[in-house]
Design a protein around this motif. Structure first.
Motif, PDB file in Angstrom:
ATOM      1  N   LEU A 118       0.823  -1.204   0.000  1.00 56.93           N
ATOM      2  CA  LEU A 118       0.000   0.000   0.000  1.00 56.93           C
ATOM      3  C   LEU A 118       0.861   1.259   0.000  1.00 56.93           C
ATOM      4  CD1 LEU A 118      -2.800  -0.988   2.549  1.00 56.93           C
ATOM      5  CD2 LEU A 118      -2.988  -0.866   0.057  1.00 56.93           C
ATOM      6  N   ARG A 119       1.932   1.259   0.775  1.00 54.37           N
ATOM      7  CA  ARG A 119       2.820   2.424   0.815  1.00 54.37           C
ATOM      8  C   ARG A 119       3.467   2.673  -0.548  1.00 54.37           C
ATOM      9  NH1 ARG A 119       6.968   2.739   5.632  1.00 54.37           N
ATOM     10  NH2 ARG A 119       7.343   4.676   4.502  1.00 54.37           N
ATOM     11  N   GLU A 120       3.881   1.614  -1.213  1.00 57.12           N
ATOM     12  CA  GLU A 120       4.483   1.777  -2.541  1.00 57.12           C
ATOM     13  C   GLU A 120       3.470   2.347  -3.525  1.00 57.12           C
ATOM     14  OE1 GLU A 120       6.013  -2.045  -3.540  1.00 57.12           O
ATOM     15  OE2 GLU A 120       7.599  -1.991  -2.005  1.00 57.12           O
ATOM     16  N   GLY A 121       2.246   1.852  -3.458  1.00 50.29           N
ATOM     17  CA  GLY A 121       1.204   2.379  -4.340  1.00 50.29           C
ATOM     18  C   GLY A 121       0.901   3.826  -4.044  1.00 50.29           C
ATOM     19  N   ASN A 122       0.861   4.195  -2.757  1.00 50.37           N
ATOM     20  CA  ASN A 122       0.609   5.581  -2.397  1.00 50.37           C
ATOM     21  C   ASN A 122       1.751   6.483  -2.858  1.00 50.37           C
ATOM     22  OD1 ASN A 122       0.746   7.666   0.435  1.00 50.37           O
ATOM     23  ND2 ASN A 122      -0.977   7.667  -0.964  1.00 50.37           N
ATOM     24  N   ALA A 123       2.975   5.999  -2.778  1.00 49.08           N
ATOM     25  CA  ALA A 123       4.122   6.786  -3.263  1.00 49.08           C
ATOM     26  C   ALA A 123       4.002   7.035  -4.772  1.00 49.08           C
ATOM     27  CB  ALA A 123       5.425   6.067  -2.943  1.00 49.08           C
ATOM     28  N   ARG A 124       3.553   6.037  -5.510  1.00 51.81           N
ATOM     29  CA  ARG A 124       3.361   6.224  -6.956  1.00 51.81           C
ATOM     30  C   ARG A 124       2.270   7.252  -7.217  1.00 51.81           C
ATOM     31  NH1 ARG A 124       3.600   0.481  -6.817  1.00 51.81           N
ATOM     32  NH2 ARG A 124       1.347   0.322  -7.226  1.00 51.81           N
ATOM     33  N   PHE A 125       1.198   7.202  -6.424  1.00 51.68           N
ATOM     34  CA  PHE A 125       0.110   8.168  -6.579  1.00 51.68           C
ATOM     35  C   PHE A 125       0.600   9.580  -6.298  1.00 51.68           C
ATOM     36  CE2 PHE A 125      -3.318  10.516  -4.335  1.00 51.68           C
ATOM     37  CZ  PHE A 125      -4.177  10.695  -5.422  1.00 51.68           C
ATOM     38  N   ILE A 126       1.396   9.751  -5.258  1.00 52.15           N
ATOM     39  CA  ILE A 126       1.905  11.077  -4.910  1.00 52.15           C
ATOM     40  C   ILE A 126       2.784  11.640  -6.027  1.00 52.15           C
ATOM     41  CG2 ILE A 126       3.438  12.322  -3.327  1.00 52.15           C
ATOM     42  CD1 ILE A 126       2.484  10.349  -1.130  1.00 52.15           C
ATOM     43  N   SER A 127       3.637  10.789  -6.579  1.00 45.14           N
ATOM     44  CA  SER A 127       4.577  11.252  -7.602  1.00 45.14           C
ATOM     45  C   SER A 127       3.958  11.366  -8.992  1.00 45.14           C
ATOM     46  CB  SER A 127       5.772  10.301  -7.666  1.00 45.14           C
ATOM     47  OG  SER A 127       5.376   9.024  -8.155  1.00 45.14           O
ATOM     48  N   GLY A 128       2.788  10.783  -9.163  1.00 43.59           N
ATOM     49  CA  GLY A 128       2.151  10.799 -10.485  1.00 43.59           C
ATOM     50  C   GLY A 128       2.604   9.672 -11.385  1.00 43.59           C
ATOM     51  N   ASP A 129       3.325   8.692 -10.824  1.00 45.19           N
ATOM     52  CA  ASP A 129       3.834   7.564 -11.608  1.00 45.19           C
ATOM     53  C   ASP A 129       2.989   6.313 -11.394  1.00 45.19           C
ATOM     54  OD1 ASP A 129       6.020   9.078 -12.556  1.00 45.19           O
ATOM     55  OD2 ASP A 129       7.098   8.713 -10.681  1.00 45.19           O
ATOM     56  N   THR A 130       1.678   6.477 -11.399  1.00 45.25           N
ATOM     57  CA  THR A 130       0.791   5.349 -11.125  1.00 45.25           C
ATOM     58  C   THR A 130       0.867   4.294 -12.231  1.00 45.25           C
ATOM     59  OG1 THR A 130      -0.984   6.690 -12.084  1.00 45.25           O
ATOM     60  CG2 THR A 130      -0.856   6.592  -9.691  1.00 45.25           C
ATOM     61  N   LEU A 131       0.707   3.035 -11.800  1.00 45.33           N
ATOM     62  CA  LEU A 131       0.756   1.905 -12.728  1.00 45.33           C
ATOM     63  C   LEU A 131      -0.627   1.418 -13.131  1.00 45.33           C
ATOM     64  CD1 LEU A 131       3.538  -0.225 -10.961  1.00 45.33           C
ATOM     65  CD2 LEU A 131       3.801   1.366 -12.893  1.00 45.33           C
ATOM     66  N   HIS A 132      -1.651   1.784 -12.355  1.00 48.86           N
ATOM     67  CA  HIS A 132      -3.014   1.279 -12.577  1.00 48.86           C
ATOM     68  C   HIS A 132      -2.999  -0.239 -12.759  1.00 48.86           C
ATOM     69  CE1 HIS A 132      -4.226   5.448 -12.975  1.00 48.86           C
ATOM     70  NE2 HIS A 132      -3.338   5.613 -13.937  1.00 48.86           N
ATOM     71  N   PRO A 133      -2.468  -0.972 -11.791  1.00 53.82           N
ATOM     72  CA  PRO A 133      -2.306  -2.418 -11.956  1.00 53.82           C
ATOM     73  C   PRO A 133      -3.629  -3.166 -11.862  1.00 53.82           C
ATOM     74  CG  PRO A 133      -1.791  -1.802  -9.708  1.00 53.82           C
ATOM     75  CD  PRO A 133      -2.049  -0.511 -10.456  1.00 53.82           C
ATOM     76  N   HIS A 134      -3.628  -4.380 -12.402  1.00 55.09           N
ATOM     77  CA  HIS A 134      -4.751  -5.305 -12.231  1.00 55.09           C
ATOM     78  C   HIS A 134      -6.081  -4.724 -12.715  1.00 55.09           C
ATOM     79  CE1 HIS A 134      -2.178  -6.953  -8.684  1.00 55.09           C
ATOM     80  NE2 HIS A 134      -1.709  -7.345  -9.865  1.00 55.09           N
ATOM     81  N   GLN A 135      -6.040  -4.063 -13.852  1.00 53.96           N
ATOM     82  CA  GLN A 135      -7.258  -3.450 -14.380  1.00 53.96           C
ATOM     83  C   GLN A 135      -7.546  -3.881 -15.818  1.00 53.96           C
ATOM     84  OE1 GLN A 135      -7.342   0.823 -13.694  1.00 53.96           O
ATOM     85  NE2 GLN A 135      -6.393   0.610 -11.675  1.00 53.96           N
TER      86      GLN A 135
END
Length: 216
Positions: free
Chosen positions: A22-39
């Motif tokens: 969850l922390r890694e995902g939140n860090a991606r969200f903060i930086s704008g580098d989201t992966l949008h995984p599992h979609q």
């Protein structure tokens, strides 16, 4: 909700692994580098017969607090429950127990956020002595002990009360559900509290009875 073994097994299996994800995902969200995984379509097919979420996120209903977005998650990753101000009732407890007892989810996150409307309304009621009408009164009455405790501890702002409300909700889960308390004592799951900051997107750990989470 399926109780069959999941076809999706490559998920975090321990509470600490789940929090790190969850922390890694939140860090991606903060930086704008989201992966949008599992979609994608394959993920949808994999989940058609079963599910194995690695986290239960019990958060506020506020439209700015979409758990799957702020933690950069996808289908099947999180079992999400939302009520205004993270107010706990029997339906919430039963849903949490299902996630832990049946789906074997290793982590419960109680997720508050700054500028919470429900906490603000409660804070205003404490100041004015007036309670709202209808079922909103029930929300305020549930949150009021957190506002009062925050003030006793020197809190002066709504956000101070938000943190206290998050902490109390997380601790209350163990007091109100024997099933959850037993799972926590066995180490099958853990409960933590986090507060989301609307401006920068950060989910900050504010409660855990396990020091390992503060060092994760």
């Amino acid at each position: 909700m399926s109780t069959q073994p999941s076809a999706v097994e490559n998920t975090p299996r321990t509470p600490l692994e789940a929090w790190r994800e969850l922390r890694e995902g939140n860090a991606r969200f903060i930086s704008g580098d989201t992966l949008h995984p599992h979609q994608d379509a394959q993920r949808r097919k994999d989940l058609a017969q079963s599910q194995k979420p690695f986290a239960v996120i019990f958060g506020c209903s506020d439209s700015r607090l979409a758990a799957e977005i702020i933690f950069d998650l996808g289908l099947g990753d999180a079992f999400v429950i939302r009520t205004a101000g993270q107010v706990i009732d029997n339906a919430v407890l039963g849903t949490l127990e299902f996630a832990v007892d049946v789906l074997h989810t290793p982590l419960i996150v109680v997720l508050g956020h700054d500028s919470c409307g429900a906490v603000t309304a409660t804070n205003d009621s404490v100041d004015s002595g007036n309670l709202p009408r209808g079922f909103q009164r029930d929300l305020v009455e549930h949150i009021m002990p957190s506002v009062l405790e925050s003030r006793r501890n020197g809190g002066t702002t709504v956000d101070d009360a938000v943190v206290e409300n998050t902490k109390q909700a997380a601790a209350r889960l163990m007091d109100q559900s024997r099933s959850l308390a037993d799972a926590i004592s066995r180490g099958d799951t853990a409960v933590i509290g986090a507060c989301y900051h609307l401006e920068d997107g950060r989910a900050e750990l504010v409660y855990s009875n396990d020091p390992a989470f503060r060092d994760a």
